[in-house]
Design a protein around this motif. Sequence first.
Motif, PDB file in Angstrom:
ATOM      1  N   ASN A 116       0.851  -1.191   0.000  1.00  0.00           N
ATOM      2  CA  ASN A 116       0.000   0.000   0.000  1.00  0.00           C
ATOM      3  C   ASN A 116       0.886   1.239   0.000  1.00  0.00           C
ATOM      4  O   ASN A 116       1.201   1.792   1.040  1.00  0.00           O
ATOM      5  CB  ASN A 116      -0.906   0.021   1.230  1.00  0.00           C
ATOM      6  N   ASP A 117       1.292   1.671  -1.184  1.00  0.00           N
ATOM      7  CA  ASP A 117       2.237   2.781  -1.258  1.00  0.00           C
ATOM      8  C   ASP A 117       1.753   3.947  -2.107  1.00  0.00           C
ATOM      9  O   ASP A 117       2.533   4.817  -2.454  1.00  0.00           O
ATOM     10  CB  ASP A 117       3.590   2.287  -1.787  1.00  0.00           C
TER      11      ASP A 117
ATOM     12  N   GLU B 176       1.605   1.483  -8.708  1.00  0.00           N
ATOM     13  CA  GLU B 176       1.608   1.121 -10.129  1.00  0.00           C
ATOM     14  C   GLU B 176       0.199   1.185 -10.721  1.00  0.00           C
ATOM     15  O   GLU B 176       0.024   1.526 -11.895  1.00  0.00           O
ATOM     16  CB  GLU B 176       2.173  -0.286 -10.322  1.00  0.00           C
ATOM     17  N   LEU B 177      -0.802   0.856  -9.919  1.00  0.00           N
ATOM     18  CA  LEU B 177      -2.192   0.916 -10.381  1.00  0.00           C
ATOM     19  C   LEU B 177      -2.632   2.356 -10.612  1.00  0.00           C
ATOM     20  O   LEU B 177      -3.364   2.642 -11.550  1.00  0.00           O
ATOM     21  CB  LEU B 177      -3.127   0.258  -9.358  1.00  0.00           C
ATOM     22  N   VAL B 178      -2.169   3.250  -9.740  1.00  0.00           N
ATOM     23  CA  VAL B 178      -2.546   4.661  -9.852  1.00  0.00           C
ATOM     24  C   VAL B 178      -1.812   5.316 -11.019  1.00  0.00           C
ATOM     25  O   VAL B 178      -2.426   5.901 -11.904  1.00  0.00           O
ATOM     26  CB  VAL B 178      -2.276   5.405  -8.523  1.00  0.00           C
TER      27      VAL B 178
ATOM     28  N   ALA C 209     -10.984   1.979  -4.188  1.00  0.00           N
ATOM     29  CA  ALA C 209     -10.783   2.069  -5.640  1.00  0.00           C
ATOM     30  C   ALA C 209      -9.517   1.325  -6.057  1.00  0.00           C
ATOM     31  O   ALA C 209      -9.520   0.541  -7.018  1.00  0.00           O
ATOM     32  CB  ALA C 209     -10.718   3.529  -6.085  1.00  0.00           C
ATOM     33  N   ALA C 210      -8.429   1.561  -5.329  1.00  0.00           N
ATOM     34  CA  ALA C 210      -7.173   0.870  -5.658  1.00  0.00           C
ATOM     35  C   ALA C 210      -7.288  -0.625  -5.406  1.00  0.00           C
ATOM     36  O   ALA C 210      -6.784  -1.438  -6.194  1.00  0.00           O
ATOM     37  CB  ALA C 210      -6.026   1.464  -4.846  1.00  0.00           C
ATOM     38  N   ASP C 211      -7.975  -1.003  -4.331  1.00  0.00           N
ATOM     39  CA  ASP C 211      -8.121  -2.423  -4.010  1.00  0.00           C
ATOM     40  C   ASP C 211      -8.929  -3.141  -5.087  1.00  0.00           C
ATOM     41  O   ASP C 211      -8.590  -4.260  -5.495  1.00  0.00           O
ATOM     42  CB  ASP C 211      -8.790  -2.565  -2.642  1.00  0.00           C
TER      43      ASP C 211
END
Length: 191
Positions: free
Chosen positions: A9-10, A42-44, A95-97
């Motif tokens: 979680n960064d 990386e997802l963001v 959202a990220a999850d």
Amino acid sequence: TVEREYYVNDASAPETGDAVARHRDGLARIGVRFDRFFRESELVTGGAVARLVDDLIAAGHAERRAEAVWLCTSRLGDTQDRVLVRESGIPTYLAADLAYHRDKFARGYDRCVNLWDSAHETYVARTHAGLAALGEDPERLSVAVVHPVRVLQGGVERRTGKGDAPWTLDEALALAPARNLRLRLALFPLG
């Protein structure tokens, strides 16, 4: 085939390579190894979170309310709707999850088993509802809730950090041998 993946979680507070290496080393000391460390950031930065939000809006499962974007999870078994993007424009952890699980299923995983801190127990229902909104079978995700480490000295619980902050793995390993650490899991039923 089982693969072990650690979700870092960064996105809101980027962890350096040194911090991830410390996590990896600490876990290895208690016999836990991961095949991959996957970074939320990386997802963001890669646009996966923005695409997820756009797709949910287009499918009618999310809507803009004022300046925020809400996931309509109450229609899918959750107790209330949940914010996906705050009024500030910053995506929520949910959202990220959801983008992470969407990515995992797209990579071909048939089933995911997540270990979550007990502070995230209430996220189970909303995550299952979000997966349903994405057209994924929520039963492909099982969540085991892990309680924070408690360190007892002379029968009295010791705390670290500010307030009631739980012990980090490094702090616990500095006080007790790895063989003394145990995880208690409670697997939540799906559905």
